[in-house]
Motif scaffolding. Structure first.
Motif, PDB file in Angstrom:
ATOM      1  N   ARG A   1       0.834  -1.347   0.124  1.00  0.00           N
ATOM      2  CA  ARG A   1      -0.004  -0.125   0.110  1.00  0.00           C
ATOM      3  C   ARG A   1       0.801   1.187   0.001  1.00  0.00           C
ATOM      4  NH1 ARG A   1      -5.335  -0.770   0.395  1.00  0.00           N
ATOM      5  NH2 ARG A   1      -5.972  -3.118   1.254  1.00  0.00           N
TER       6      ARG A   1
ATOM      7  N   ARG B   1      -2.391 -10.811 -15.298  1.00  0.00           N
ATOM      8  CA  ARG B   1      -2.334 -11.358 -14.244  1.00  0.00           C
ATOM      9  C   ARG B   1      -1.543 -10.930 -12.887  1.00  0.00           C
ATOM     10  NH1 ARG B   1      -2.684 -16.304 -16.936  1.00  0.00           N
ATOM     11  NH2 ARG B   1      -0.553 -16.693 -16.479  1.00  0.00           N
TER      12      ARG B   1
ATOM     13  N   ARG C   1      -2.785  -7.151 -12.042  1.00  0.00           N
ATOM     14  CA  ARG C   1      -4.188  -7.289 -11.480  1.00  0.00           C
ATOM     15  C   ARG C   1      -3.782  -7.844  -9.790  1.00  0.00           C
ATOM     16  NH1 ARG C   1      -6.721 -10.592 -14.226  1.00  0.00           N
ATOM     17  NH2 ARG C   1      -8.230  -9.009 -15.287  1.00  0.00           N
ATOM     18  N   GLY C   2      -2.908  -8.444  -9.807  1.00  0.00           N
ATOM     19  CA  GLY C   2      -2.317  -8.921  -8.432  1.00  0.00           C
ATOM     20  C   GLY C   2      -1.792  -7.823  -7.589  1.00  0.00           C
TER      21      GLY C   2
ATOM     22  N   VAL D   1      -2.676  -4.721  -8.152  1.00  0.00           N
ATOM     23  CA  VAL D   1      -3.601  -3.700  -7.893  1.00  0.00           C
ATOM     24  C   VAL D   1      -4.615  -4.236  -6.477  1.00  0.00           C
ATOM     25  CG1 VAL D   1      -5.996  -2.693  -8.315  1.00  0.00           C
ATOM     26  CG2 VAL D   1      -3.763  -2.812 -10.312  1.00  0.00           C
ATOM     27  N   GLU D   2      -4.827  -5.520  -6.631  1.00  0.00           N
ATOM     28  CA  GLU D   2      -5.505  -6.023  -5.484  1.00  0.00           C
ATOM     29  C   GLU D   2      -4.759  -6.172  -4.055  1.00  0.00           C
ATOM     30  OE1 GLU D   2      -6.401  -9.937  -7.075  1.00  0.00           O
ATOM     31  OE2 GLU D   2      -8.148  -9.321  -8.219  1.00  0.00           O
ATOM     32  N   GLN D   3      -3.431  -6.023  -4.201  1.00  0.00           N
ATOM     33  CA  GLN D   3      -2.712  -6.058  -2.892  1.00  0.00           C
ATOM     34  C   GLN D   3      -2.678  -4.499  -2.557  1.00  0.00           C
ATOM     35  OE1 GLN D   3       1.011  -7.688  -3.514  1.00  0.00           O
ATOM     36  NE2 GLN D   3       1.971  -5.788  -4.299  1.00  0.00           N
ATOM     37  N   GLY D   4      -3.189  -3.556  -3.250  1.00  0.00           N
ATOM     38  CA  GLY D   4      -3.019  -2.020  -2.868  1.00  0.00           C
ATOM     39  C   GLY D   4      -2.178  -1.282  -3.494  1.00  0.00           C
TER      40      GLY D   4
ATOM     41  N   ALA E   1      -7.469  -4.430 -15.843  1.00  0.00           N
ATOM     42  CA  ALA E   1      -7.070  -4.965 -14.568  1.00  0.00           C
ATOM     43  C   ALA E   1      -6.787  -4.059 -13.249  1.00  0.00           C
ATOM     44  CB  ALA E   1      -5.733  -5.752 -14.980  1.00  0.00           C
ATOM     45  N   GLY E   2      -6.944  -2.501 -13.754  1.00  0.00           N
ATOM     46  CA  GLY E   2      -6.935  -1.702 -12.576  1.00  0.00           C
ATOM     47  C   GLY E   2      -5.755  -0.994 -12.615  1.00  0.00           C
TER      48      GLY E   2
END
Length: 369
Positions: A289, A310, A313-314, A316-319, A347-348
């Motif tokens: 983050r 992938r 996306r990973g 982004v998902e972890q912040g 994917a962000g």
């Protein structure tokens, strides 16, 4: 004068512009210099522009450089040199020691040095480094000001004592003075104006990871990435990494504080494996983050595009913040694979093109939150 310029533009094919007259000595020198460069262009000859004369030119590259320096204004000289190295690949402009010793450094020649440094012997490489140093110094001076502007004076959300118009906090002032609303005039009387403070606060450190595609088409972005990383280096709130990639991945972070040395180590060209670079960058993240991963590429993936999506996306998902830049230079003119860029955006990732100053502002805004 206008007719003479048309004659210089068209070459011998434009002789009628002068009504059968001859060019003066200085204009004839300009014509010979233009012919030496543009007379080799098959496309121009086919269109009847700058058709080569009957006799071979006796000009050497050194003579040509001397002539254009004497006959043309600075802006024209830079354009002629840029066309020589980029359009016609006249490499001895940056590999001939006699030429390098007297040439005026400019960004086009810096790019030429980076593309041809593997052809240079040690003596020529020392001279080329001088050219690199001067151009990088000019870029550093310009960008350092933009970085300082981006990172200084961030508005903090607390009251400030310095009552200046640029610090006026409109939202908080209206909220605090709503009790003084006058229905008859439909106005709020401001009895207690509030201001932001621009005093520095303690900022948690962020990682900024620059992943730079070093394929030949990305030369401008490589140069500006090196300079940008050097300007970010040493800021108390930013820890900078710089990674160059083709099909291989090279971590250049140890040289970030010396952009000249860094650029002299970059190997331009080769294939492109963006997914591999993204995986390496993801492995550098220690506080998700507090990480900004900047992927600078034209997104023409030679590796596994599905894996790249992938990985993004990973992140982004972890912040982590992921920024995909199709260009990072003073013009920010993008040329990129829009389909893959759209997949990364889905994917962000934030995808676009930026100048180095705009990237510094983006980083500063997130670091200051």
């Amino acid at each position: 004068m206008t007719l003479e310029r048309w004659r210089l533009l068209l070459g011998e094919a434009g002789g009628a512009c002068l009504g059968g007259g001859r060019l003066g000595d200085e204009a004839a020198g300009r014509d010979a210099a233009l012919e030496w460069l543009y007379g080799r262009d098959e496309d121009l000859r086919e269109r009847g522009v700058r058709q080569a004369g009957n006799g071979p030119s006796n000009l050497t590259t050194f003579d040509w450089l001397d002539d254009i320096t004497r006959l043309f204004p600075k802006e024209t000289i830079e354009r002629l040199q840029r066309d020589a190295v980029e359009r016609y690949e006249i490499h001895d402009l940056v590999t001939d020691p006699d030429v390098l010793a007297r040439i005026e450094p400019n960004p086009a020649l810096l790019k030429a040095v980076l593309h041809t440094k593997h052809l240079m012997n040690p003596q020529v490489l020392r001279l080329a480094r001088r050219l690199v140093e001067q151009v990088v110094r000019e870029l550093m001076n310009k960008l350092a000001t933009e970085v300082r502007t981006a990172f200084s004076g961030a508005k903090l959300r607390r009251p400030g004592r310095l009552r200046m118009a640029r610090n006026f906090d409109m939202t908080r002032t209206l909220r605090a003075n709503l009790g003084h609303y006058q229905p008859d005039t439909r106005k709020v009387v401001i009895e207690n104006p509030l201001f932001f403070t621009r005093t520095r606060r303690h900022l948690e450190q962020w990682q900024v990871i620059l992943l730079v595609d070093q394929s030949g088409s990305m030369t401008d972005s490589v140069i500006h990435s090196a300079v940008t990383a050097a300007c970010l280096w040493g800021l108390p709130c930013v820890r900078t990494h710089l990674v160059a990639f083709s099909t291989d991945v090279v971590d250049l972070t140890s040289d970030v504080d010396d952009p000249v040395e860094l650029l002299m180590k970059v190997q331009l060209g080769g294939g492109t494996d963006i997914a591999r670079a993204a995986a390496y960058g993801a492995g550098l993240v220690d506080r998700p983050r507090r990480a900004i991963v900047v992927l600078i590429s034209d997104f023409y993936e030679g590796g596994d595009a599905h894996q790249l999506v992938r990985i993004v996306r990973g992140l982004v998902e972890q912040g982590s913040k992921v920024l995909g830049l199709a260009a990072l230079d003073s013009q920010a003119n993008p040329d990129y694979d829009r389909e893959l860029a759209q997949r990364l955006a889905d994917a962000g990732a934030s995808v676009g093109a930026m100048t180095p100053g705009e990237l510094a502002t983006f980083v500063a805004e997130h670091v200051g939150r």
